[in-house]
Scaffold this motif. Structure first.
Motif, short mmCIF file in Angstrom:
data_model
loop_
_atom_site.label_atom_id
_atom_site.label_comp_id
_atom_site.label_asym_id
_atom_site.label_seq_id
_atom_site.Cartn_x
_atom_site.Cartn_y
_atom_site.Cartn_z
N PRO A 201 0.82 -1.09 -0.10
CA PRO A 201 0.03 0.05 0.06
C PRO A 201 0.90 1.09 0.04
N SER A 202 1.92 1.17 0.44
CA SER A 202 2.98 2.47 0.62
C SER A 202 3.78 2.67 -0.66
N GLY A 203 3.71 1.79 -1.61
CA GLY A 203 4.42 2.01 -2.96
C GLY A 203 3.79 3.01 -3.71
N GLU A 204 4.77 3.49 -4.82
CA GLU A 204 4.34 4.53 -5.53
C GLU A 204 3.43 3.75 -6.56
N PRO A 205 2.41 4.60 -7.26
CA PRO A 205 1.26 4.08 -8.08
C PRO A 205 1.99 3.26 -9.24
N ILE A 206 1.37 2.07 -9.45
CA ILE A 206 1.91 1.21 -10.25
C ILE A 206 1.91 1.58 -11.52
N SER A 207 0.70 2.22 -11.84
CA SER A 207 0.53 2.77 -13.33
C SER A 207 1.60 3.90 -13.64
N GLY A 208 2.20 4.36 -12.95
CA GLY A 208 3.30 5.39 -13.02
C GLY A 208 4.70 4.95 -12.65
N ARG A 238 9.16 -0.58 -5.16
CA ARG A 238 7.76 -0.84 -4.56
C ARG A 238 6.85 -0.13 -5.17
N VAL A 239 5.53 -0.88 -5.35
CA VAL A 239 4.42 -0.46 -6.01
C VAL A 239 3.12 -0.39 -5.42
N GLY A 240 2.31 0.34 -5.64
CA GLY A 240 0.97 0.23 -4.98
C GLY A 240 -0.10 0.88 -5.75
N ILE A 241 -1.48 0.39 -5.18
CA ILE A 241 -2.66 0.65 -6.03
C ILE A 241 -3.27 1.84 -5.36
N PRO A 242 -3.55 3.10 -6.01
CA PRO A 242 -3.98 4.12 -5.24
C PRO A 242 -5.42 3.90 -4.68
N MET A 243 -6.01 3.87 -3.69
CA MET A 243 -7.32 3.64 -3.25
C MET A 243 -7.77 4.84 -2.50
N ALA A 244 -9.25 5.01 -2.39
CA ALA A 244 -10.09 5.88 -1.81
C ALA A 244 -9.85 5.83 -0.48
N SER A 245 -10.05 7.16 0.23
CA SER A 245 -9.79 7.17 1.41
C SER A 245 -10.63 6.48 2.39
N ASP A 248 -7.67 0.51 3.15
CA ASP A 248 -6.02 0.74 3.10
C ASP A 248 -5.64 -0.66 2.49
N SER A 249 -6.68 -1.46 1.90
CA SER A 249 -6.12 -2.71 1.08
C SER A 249 -7.02 -3.36 0.44
N LEU A 250 -6.71 -4.18 -0.55
CA LEU A 250 -7.66 -4.97 -1.21
C LEU A 250 -7.18 -6.57 -0.98
N ASN A 251 -8.18 -7.39 -1.24
CA ASN A 251 -7.95 -8.72 -1.14
C ASN A 251 -6.69 -9.17 -2.12
N VAL A 252 -6.08 -9.97 -1.76
CA VAL A 252 -4.62 -10.30 -2.34
C VAL A 252 -4.91 -10.75 -3.92
N ALA A 253 -5.85 -11.39 -4.11
CA ALA A 253 -6.07 -11.94 -5.60
C ALA A 253 -6.74 -10.70 -6.23
N THR A 254 -7.58 -9.63 -5.58
CA THR A 254 -7.86 -8.55 -6.44
C THR A 254 -6.63 -7.73 -6.74
N ALA A 255 -5.68 -7.42 -5.67
CA ALA A 255 -4.73 -6.50 -5.91
C ALA A 255 -3.90 -7.15 -6.91
N ALA A 256 -3.75 -8.37 -6.95
CA ALA A 256 -2.81 -9.02 -8.04
C ALA A 256 -3.40 -8.75 -9.47
N ALA A 257 -4.64 -8.93 -9.62
CA ALA A 257 -5.31 -8.76 -10.77
C ALA A 257 -4.89 -7.28 -11.44
N VAL A 258 -5.16 -6.33 -10.62
CA VAL A 258 -4.94 -4.82 -11.00
C VAL A 258 -3.40 -4.75 -11.27
N ALA A 259 -2.64 -5.45 -10.48
CA ALA A 259 -1.16 -5.19 -10.84
C ALA A 259 -0.85 -5.90 -12.34
N PHE A 260 -1.26 -7.26 -12.29
CA PHE A 260 -1.15 -7.91 -13.65
C PHE A 260 -1.32 -7.18 -14.71
N HIS A 261 -2.68 -6.56 -14.78
CA HIS A 261 -3.30 -5.61 -15.71
C HIS A 261 -2.28 -4.44 -16.06
#
Length: 268
Positions: A201-208, A238-245, A248-261
Motif C-alpha cells: 500500500p505504501s508503494g508508488e502508483p503502479i501505473s506510473g 515498491r509499487v501500490g494501487i491508489p485507493m479511496a480514503s 487501506d487494502s484489497l484482497n490479495v487476488a484482487t490486488a494481483a489482478a490490478v497489478a497484472f493488468h
C-alpha cells in the motif's frame, strides 16, 4: 477410449481415490495425504484432461460423464458412473457438480527456467489461503502472466479447493517453488533479468512506475500482514494501487489482478 463402468457400491475399491476427500486430498507430506490432484465439475475436469497431469480415473453421474464424452474419446482411463447418493457416500459430502477426476502430480517445473523465459511472473510470500491462491491463479491465466513462483509459507495450489476456485487454471499456469533462503532466493529471479516489484500500500502508483513493457516479477504477500520487511527490502521497487480514503487494502487476488493488468502485455 475411456471405459465407462457402472458402480453401485460406495465401498467398491475402485473408488478409493475419491474416498473421504475432506481428509484424503492433502499434500503427500501431510498426515493422510496422498498428493492426488482432484478436479470438480465438467469445466475443471475438462481442463484436467487437457493438462500434463496424468489422469487416473473419473467418477460421476451418467449425465456429467456423457458431457465429457468427446474429451474422453482419446484417453485410456476408467470412468465410473454412479448415482448421486453413492457418490456422496464415497466422497464424504454431496457434490453439486456431479463429476470428479483424479490425477497424479506432474513433474515439477524448474524455477530458474520459468524465471528465465517469463515476461511477467508473480512471486508469492506467505499466501497461505487456498481460495486466495486459487483466485490468484485464475487472474494470472486471464491476464497473461507467464507463471507463479511460490516462496515460503504458501498454500498448495493443487489442493482441491485451490483447483476448484481457480476454475482449473492452476493446471495450466506454470508454477514452481522458489527454494533456498528467503528472501535471498529472489536474487535468482533478478539474475534472470526481471525487476522485482513489491506490491504494498505504501508503494508508488503502479501505473506510473515505468514497469509496462519491462520484464517484471510482482512480489505479493499474504492478505492481512502483507509482505515481510525482509521481502520489501529485497525488492528493486515498491509499487501500490491508489485507493479511496478509508480503504487501506484489497484482497490479495484482487490486488494481483490490478497489478497484472498494469504490467502484463495486452491479452489478444
Amino acid at each position: 477410449m475411456a471405459i465407462i463402468t457402472a458402480v453401485r457400491d460406495a465401498a467398491d475399491p475402485r473408488l478409493d481415490d475419491y474416498r473421504d476427500l475432506t481428509t484424503a486430498d492433502r499434500r503427500p507430506d501431510r498426515p493422510g495425504g496422498r498428493g492426488l490432484v482432484i478436479a470438480e465439475g465438467v469445466v475443471v475436469v475438462r481442463r484436467l484432461l487437457d493438462s500434463p497431469y496424468p489422469v487416473r480415473s473419473l467418477l460421476g453421474v451418467p449425465r456429467r460423464i456423457e458431457e465429457l464424452s468427446a474429451d474422453l474419446a482419446h484417453l485410456d482411463v476408467p470412468a465410473y458412473a454412479t448415482d448421486a447418493d453413492t457418490m456422496a457416500t464415497a466422497v464424504g459430502f454431496h457434490l453439486n457438480r456431479g463429476v470428479l477426476a483424479v490425477a497424479d502430480r506432474a513433474a515439477p517445473v524448474d524455477a530458474a527456467e520459468l524465471a528465465r523465459t517469463a515476461r511477467v511472473l508473480a512471486v508469492c510470500e506467505g499466501v497461505n489461503d487456498h481460495e486466495n491462491l486459487g483466485s490468484l491463479f485464475r487472474n494470472a491465466a486471464a491476464l497473461g502472466v507467464d507463471g507463479i513462483l511460490l516462496g515460503p509459507r504458501c498454500a498448495d495450489p493443487l489442493y482441491r479447493r485451490s483447483v476448484r476456485v481457480s476454475m482449473g487454471h492452476v493446471l495450466r499456469v506454470p508454477f514452481a517453488h522458489l527454494d533456498g533462503p528467503w528472501p535471498a532466493s529472489l536474487d535468482r529471479v533478478r539474475e534472470a533479468g526481471l525487476t522485482v516489484a513489491a506490491l504494498t500500500p505504501s508503494g508508488e502508483p503502479i501505473s506510473g512506475a515505468g514497469l509496462a513493457g519491462e520484464r517484471v516479477a510482482l512480489l505479493l504477500g499474504a492478505e492481512g500482514p502483507g509482505l515481510t520487511a525482509e521481502a520489501l527490502a529485497a525488492a528493486d521497487v515498491r509499487v501500490g494501487i491508489p485507493m479511496a480514503s478509508g480503504v487501506d487494502s484489497l484482497n490479495v487476488a484482487t490486488a494481483a489482478a490490478v497489478a497484472f493488468h498494469a504490467v502484463a502485455p495486452p491479452v489478444r
